[in-house]
Design an enzyme around this catalytic site. Sequence first.
Site, short mmCIF file in Angstrom:
data_model
loop_
_atom_site.label_atom_id
_atom_site.label_comp_id
_atom_site.label_asym_id
_atom_site.label_seq_id
_atom_site.Cartn_x
_atom_site.Cartn_y
_atom_site.Cartn_z
N GLU A 285 -14.00 6.00 5.01
CA GLU A 285 -12.97 5.15 4.41
C GLU A 285 -12.61 4.03 5.39
O GLU A 285 -11.45 3.66 5.51
CB GLU A 285 -11.73 5.99 4.05
N ASP B 22 -5.52 11.80 -2.02
CA ASP B 22 -4.91 12.17 -0.74
C ASP B 22 -3.42 12.39 -0.98
O ASP B 22 -2.71 11.46 -1.38
CB ASP B 22 -5.13 11.07 0.30
N LYS C 32 -11.05 11.31 12.66
CA LYS C 32 -10.44 10.02 13.01
C LYS C 32 -10.38 9.92 14.52
O LYS C 32 -9.88 10.85 15.17
CB LYS C 32 -9.01 9.91 12.43
N LYS D 107 -3.87 7.49 -3.46
CA LYS D 107 -2.80 8.03 -2.62
C LYS D 107 -1.71 8.53 -3.55
O LYS D 107 -1.09 7.73 -4.28
CB LYS D 107 -2.24 6.94 -1.71
N HIS E 37 0.87 -1.18 0.00
CA HIS E 37 0.00 0.00 0.00
C HIS E 37 0.91 1.23 0.00
O HIS E 37 1.60 1.51 0.99
CB HIS E 37 -0.88 -0.06 1.26
N LYS F 131 -10.27 6.39 -3.51
CA LYS F 131 -9.32 7.43 -3.09
C LYS F 131 -7.94 7.01 -3.58
O LYS F 131 -7.53 5.86 -3.39
CB LYS F 131 -9.38 7.54 -1.56
N GLU G 167 -7.44 15.86 -0.60
CA GLU G 167 -7.17 15.72 0.84
C GLU G 167 -5.75 16.14 1.19
O GLU G 167 -4.78 15.69 0.56
CB GLU G 167 -7.43 14.24 1.21
N ASP H 289 -6.90 16.85 6.77
CA ASP H 289 -6.72 15.57 7.49
C ASP H 289 -5.65 15.74 8.57
O ASP H 289 -5.97 16.04 9.72
CB ASP H 289 -6.40 14.43 6.51
#
Length: 373
Positions: free
Chosen positions: A327, A198, A273, A169, A22, A167, A224, A249
Amino acid sequence: MNNPIIEKIEAILVDLPTIRPHHLSMTVMKKQSMVIIRLFCSDGIEGIGEATTIGGLSYGEESPESMKLNIDTYFAPLLVGQDATNIHKAMFWIEKNIKGNRIAKSGIETALLDAHGKRLGVSIGTLLGGAITETLPVLWTLASGNTQQDIEEAEHLLTIGRHNTFKLKIGWQAPEISIAHVAAIKKALGDRAKVTVDVNQAWDESTAKISIAKLQEAGIDLIEQPIVKENFEGLARLTKMFTVPIMADEALNDSADAYKLAKIRGGDVFALKIGKSGGLHNVLKVAAIAEAADISLYGGTLLEGTIGSVASAHAFSTLKTMSWGTELFGPLLLTDDIVKTKVAFSNASMKIPQGPGLGLELDLEKLNQYKRK
Ligand code: MUC
Ligand code: MG
């Protein structure tokens, strides 16, 4: 009759492999390391919680190892002997004696809420005043590191109906490469999916100005945290400059940040979060400030496993509107789980477990299997 007290707290480091690497701007994850908290009470009830961050120390100031050490050394001695039924008082005591360490605080508060929910036979959503919904929209993050693989992943997930928002990255490559990658994915998916990006703070403000203009042109739905978290005024300038919504964020942790950002409109959307805010009650305070300022809400993740994701879901389920969905896909990024009942994801949403507390049961065999030796 005396109230039950907290008797023992265990913090267990658990490493679970991810289904694929990831890629984020600050790290590449091949596993997720989480701290699983077991909180034992004198009435025989056990509460569970999770404290999880991303990529060791690459996301923030707490690492899985520091969280375990701090829970063992500082949190547990403060909590043992305290009333297990008074969550506000226990968290007040922690807050008074421990600075920062918000992710660890969130894991502890989750375990207290889980235990008390089990004790009363109600869900955490009910403990927080009542859930408005039993399902939440959940997007998927495309971050394989390869444009074609991301498109194939998205096509598969659209076909099986598991997600309809993706989304991306970005920010770990040069801006032109990142933008070409995003534009190619948006072009392939067209109107069949929403696409958000993001940047995880990777751009300076002038790069963000140029790049966001191109992303807006490519039809991207949400941007983001494009710039460093400390640059609140920059977020406000970008929010004013573009039609495409900007989301705060990393800039947004507790309600003090929310207040400062809301005052200058540093973002059209706030990413909530529980870990960033130091727990479920605190994240709802951030949400209240956003609501008062007419800033939209998004349910964020620190890529927690099932325990942390379900804790987040219970908090988010009590909010009136989560305009940008959530998410909370963390459990789906992992090859296995340490709870007995997995969470169901379908129709681009998750079903929030409704049993007492979190509505989850630890799988002790799996916990032992993935426990760091
Ligand atoms: C973040 O920065 O938002 C959320 C999804 C994902 O892939 O990483 C996270 C963290
Ligand atoms: Mg983010």
